[in-house]
Design an enzyme around this catalytic site. Sequence first.
Site, PDB file in Angstrom:
ATOM      1  N   GLY A  43       0.707  -1.267  -0.156  1.00  0.00           N
ATOM      2  CA  GLY A  43      -0.076   0.108   0.153  1.00  0.00           C
ATOM      3  C   GLY A  43       0.786   1.062  -0.040  1.00  0.00           C
ATOM      4  N   GLY A  44       2.000   1.304   0.904  1.00  0.00           N
ATOM      5  CA  GLY A  44       2.888   2.523   0.908  1.00  0.00           C
ATOM      6  C   GLY A  44       2.352   3.596   1.495  1.00  0.00           C
ATOM      7  N   VAL A  45       2.935   4.863   1.144  1.00  0.00           N
ATOM      8  CA  VAL A  45       2.332   6.097   1.675  1.00  0.00           C
ATOM      9  C   VAL A  45       1.080   6.412   1.030  1.00  0.00           C
ATOM     10  CG1 VAL A  45       2.963   8.525   1.515  1.00  0.00           C
ATOM     11  CG2 VAL A  45       4.557   6.836   2.177  1.00  0.00           C
ATOM     12  N   GLY A 184       1.757  26.531   0.602  1.00  0.00           N
ATOM     13  CA  GLY A 184       0.606  26.494  -0.075  1.00  0.00           C
ATOM     14  C   GLY A 184       0.753  25.789  -1.401  1.00  0.00           C
ATOM     15  N   VAL A 240       8.163  31.475   7.510  1.00  0.00           N
ATOM     16  CA  VAL A 240       8.312  31.370   8.799  1.00  0.00           C
ATOM     17  C   VAL A 240       9.542  31.434   9.192  1.00  0.00           C
ATOM     18  CG1 VAL A 240       7.903  29.447  10.640  1.00  0.00           C
ATOM     19  CG2 VAL A 240       6.330  29.663   8.656  1.00  0.00           C
ATOM     20  N   ALA A 272       3.773  21.408   5.496  1.00  0.00           N
ATOM     21  CA  ALA A 272       3.549  20.939   4.082  1.00  0.00           C
ATOM     22  C   ALA A 272       4.496  21.629   2.996  1.00  0.00           C
ATOM     23  CB  ALA A 272       2.194  21.022   3.796  1.00  0.00           C
ATOM     24  N   ARG A 275       8.284  17.214  -0.274  1.00  0.00           N
ATOM     25  CA  ARG A 275       9.032  16.124  -0.041  1.00  0.00           C
ATOM     26  C   ARG A 275      10.366  15.554  -0.392  1.00  0.00           C
ATOM     27  NH1 ARG A 275       4.583  12.781   1.852  1.00  0.00           N
ATOM     28  NH2 ARG A 275       5.867  10.812   1.563  1.00  0.00           N
ATOM     29  N   ALA A 323       1.521   9.228  -7.572  1.00  0.00           N
ATOM     30  CA  ALA A 323       1.379   7.823  -7.699  1.00  0.00           C
ATOM     31  C   ALA A 323       1.167   7.045  -9.101  1.00  0.00           C
ATOM     32  CB  ALA A 323       0.141   7.384  -6.727  1.00  0.00           C
ATOM     33  N   HIS A 447     -24.694  15.210 -23.149  1.00  0.00           N
ATOM     34  CA  HIS A 447     -25.160  16.297 -22.651  1.00  0.00           C
ATOM     35  C   HIS A 447     -26.332  16.139 -21.453  1.00  0.00           C
ATOM     36  CE1 HIS A 447     -27.204  20.502 -22.402  1.00  0.00           C
ATOM     37  NE2 HIS A 447     -28.336  19.936 -22.540  1.00  0.00           N
TER      38      HIS A 447
HETATM   39  P1  NAD Z   1       4.615  21.197  -2.775  1.00  0.00           P
HETATM   40  O1  NAD Z   1       6.013  21.302  -3.471  1.00  0.00           O
HETATM   41  O2  NAD Z   1       3.448  20.851  -3.921  1.00  0.00           O
HETATM   42  O3  NAD Z   1       4.405  22.492  -2.136  1.00  0.00           O
HETATM   43  C1  NAD Z   1       5.038  23.032  -1.152  1.00  0.00           C
HETATM   44  C2  NAD Z   1       4.830  24.474  -0.970  1.00  0.00           C
HETATM   45  O4  NAD Z   1       5.524  24.977   0.233  1.00  0.00           O
HETATM   46  C3  NAD Z   1       5.177  25.411  -2.047  1.00  0.00           C
HETATM   47  O5  NAD Z   1       4.308  26.142  -2.580  1.00  0.00           O
HETATM   48  C4  NAD Z   1       6.617  25.949  -1.599  1.00  0.00           C
HETATM   49  O6  NAD Z   1       6.917  27.346  -2.142  1.00  0.00           O
HETATM   50  C5  NAD Z   1       6.100  26.108  -0.139  1.00  0.00           C
HETATM   51  N1  NAD Z   1       7.134  26.270   0.737  1.00  0.00           N
HETATM   52  C6  NAD Z   1       8.353  25.720   1.127  1.00  0.00           C
HETATM   53  N2  NAD Z   1       9.100  26.142   1.837  1.00  0.00           N
HETATM   54  C7  NAD Z   1       8.238  27.132   2.594  1.00  0.00           C
HETATM   55  C8  NAD Z   1       8.569  27.850   3.921  1.00  0.00           C
HETATM   56  N3  NAD Z   1       9.612  27.674   4.202  1.00  0.00           N
HETATM   57  N4  NAD Z   1       7.495  28.594   4.206  1.00  0.00           N
HETATM   58  C9  NAD Z   1       6.377  28.667   3.434  1.00  0.00           C
HETATM   59  N5  NAD Z   1       6.249  27.793   2.339  1.00  0.00           N
HETATM   60  C10 NAD Z   1       6.987  27.098   1.983  1.00  0.00           C
HETATM   61  O7  NAD Z   1       4.702  20.261  -1.903  1.00  0.00           O
HETATM   62  P2  NAD Z   1       3.653  19.339  -0.839  1.00  0.00           P
HETATM   63  O8  NAD Z   1       2.359  20.027  -0.839  1.00  0.00           O
HETATM   64  O9  NAD Z   1       4.483  18.969   0.500  1.00  0.00           O
HETATM   65  O10 NAD Z   1       3.546  18.208  -1.679  1.00  0.00           O
HETATM   66  C11 NAD Z   1       4.671  17.159  -1.774  1.00  0.00           C
HETATM   67  C12 NAD Z   1       4.318  16.496  -2.997  1.00  0.00           C
HETATM   68  O11 NAD Z   1       3.547  15.344  -2.751  1.00  0.00           O
HETATM   69  C13 NAD Z   1       3.917  17.170  -4.157  1.00  0.00           C
HETATM   70  O12 NAD Z   1       4.983  17.676  -4.989  1.00  0.00           O
HETATM   71  C14 NAD Z   1       3.251  16.131  -5.029  1.00  0.00           C
HETATM   72  O13 NAD Z   1       3.925  15.619  -5.969  1.00  0.00           O
HETATM   73  C15 NAD Z   1       2.467  15.124  -4.067  1.00  0.00           C
HETATM   74  N6  NAD Z   1       1.363  15.057  -3.735  1.00  0.00           N
HETATM   75  C16 NAD Z   1       0.495  15.067  -4.537  1.00  0.00           C
HETATM   76  C17 NAD Z   1      -0.831  15.096  -4.398  1.00  0.00           C
HETATM   77  C18 NAD Z   1      -1.986  15.116  -5.327  1.00  0.00           C
HETATM   78  O14 NAD Z   1      -1.360  14.411  -6.298  1.00  0.00           O
HETATM   79  N7  NAD Z   1      -3.106  15.498  -5.148  1.00  0.00           N
HETATM   80  C19 NAD Z   1      -1.446  15.509  -2.956  1.00  0.00           C
HETATM   81  C20 NAD Z   1      -0.376  15.455  -2.302  1.00  0.00           C
HETATM   82  C21 NAD Z   1       0.872  15.221  -2.346  1.00  0.00           C
END
Ligand code: NAD
Length: 462
Positions: A43-45, A184, A240, A272, A275, A323, A447
């Site tokens: 299953g993983g993360v 964000g 921050v 967030a 990664r 994924a 439609h």
């Molecule tokens: P992300 O790279 O999408 O977003 C990280 C955000 O944090 C960026 O906007 C960046 O500018 C900001 N940031 C970095 N350092 C900061 C700081 N010190 N202060 C404030 N803002 C800062 O990374 P994520 O949201 O952690 O997600 C990681 C990865 O996981 C994504 O690249 C994506 O590939 C994957 N993911 C995908 C999905 C999906 O497919 N729906 C959902 C979750 C995660």
Amino acid sequence: MNTIPEKTQLVIIGAGPGGYAAAFRAAELGLSVTLIDPEVRPGGVCLYRGCIPSKALLHVAKLVSETEESAAIGVKFSSPKIDLDRVRDWKNEVIKKLTGGLGMRADKLKLTYVRGTVRFKDNKTLTVKTVDDETGELNFDQAILATGSRPLMLPGVQASARIIDSTGALELAGVPKSLLVVGGGYIGLELGSVYAALGSKVSVVEMTDGLLPGCDRDLVSVLKRRLEKKVAEILLSTKVVELKEQKNVVAVTLEDKKGERNSKRFDQVLIAIGRRPNSENLGLENTAIKLTDKGFIKVDGQQRTAERHIFAIGDIAGEPMLAHKAYGEAHVAAEAAAGQKAVFDPRAIPAVVFTDPEIAWCGLTETDARAQNIKIRTAKFPWRGNGRTLTLGRDDGLTKLILAADSDRLLGIAVAGPGAGELIAEGVLALEMAATGEDLRKTIHPHPTLSETIFEAAGMLE
Ligand code: NAD
């Protein structure tokens, strides 16, 4: 049973969407496969701490929003009561069903599943340590590395009950009164939306000057307009600079682009900010495998590393960390390991942000076209012109086609609106089939549906 075999044709390290997909494909192609992961089932993360639990919680958030907004169309509900224990149990039941299903498939395909972790002793031998603390050596003909990625932390900050990452947020231990989301991006906005719907006062702080860096601004505007009504504040171009845990709160110092500092207190902080690949502690130094400066494993078009018989797939093999990219790479690696001709060469890898509204895109974006100086033309269809969006009470979306400037060739497609993640699949197929604007215009769409926004956008090209 958790026995370490002495020898295997193919060992797969990591049982997330990359690892289990590779294992199933390789077993179907007749290889004897050993799949290794510390979790009780594959299953993983994605299944345990990522895509699936977050989507379950986003479904809860959607229900809450709908009950709040339906008064506008004459259906009133009293404020929803959240039974957090039941929500958490339901989310865990979803995970259990899916991982249980994968476990059954692994058994049916007669995979050897070992619960443990590994290190390369050399390029043909792994030292395996099981979760029961037994150690053994496994000799392999070929290997696929699929160890994924983990959340990045702010430098010098330790995760705790109040300072959490996505894993902590998905555990849903409680709903803080106030939550600061740092970042964000995908995770910050998805999980920030969940906690806002559950009742937290959510603040989002993003270092760059816009949400979802890299995504086209007209799509982000659709999301931002709605998000501003759901969260307490969105602070852009803000960093921050300090996080201090105090009794019952986290004191946070923020700095805006003018260098002005401001202190705030939050019950909880969710980090967030991206990664990083899990490429350390694998003993890769005992092989010839090479890493990029960001810690990703360097691979070729068949996902082969510098050691030709060792493949790498998924988050550990580079961006985008998604994924479905891992699934695609998994099949290529498994087929190549089984001696088939295979190459990872997709025309488009879709991206979906599962916020409300969702944002999805594939192929070339306007942002990339501008950065790479590619001449394009676009067709943008605002959703207020579509019947289905009005009947759903959601006419705030946008569907956009990106075409070559000098031909009718479709290069990219993007959608912002509820269900964008489902709609984008048509765009991916269109790009894979080298569709033109005319192809989309002449395809009869049902439609009244949201898919007609693609057809309508194509109609605007004439
Ligand atoms: P992300 O790279 O999408 O977003 C990280 C955000 O944090 C960026 O906007 C960046 O500018 C900001 N940031 C970095 N350092 C900061 C700081 N010190 N202060 C404030 N803002 C800062 O990374 P994520 O949201 O952690 O997600 C990681 C990865 O996981 C994504 O690249 C994506 O590939 C994957 N993911 C995908 C999905 C999906 O497919 N729906 C959902 C979750 C995660």
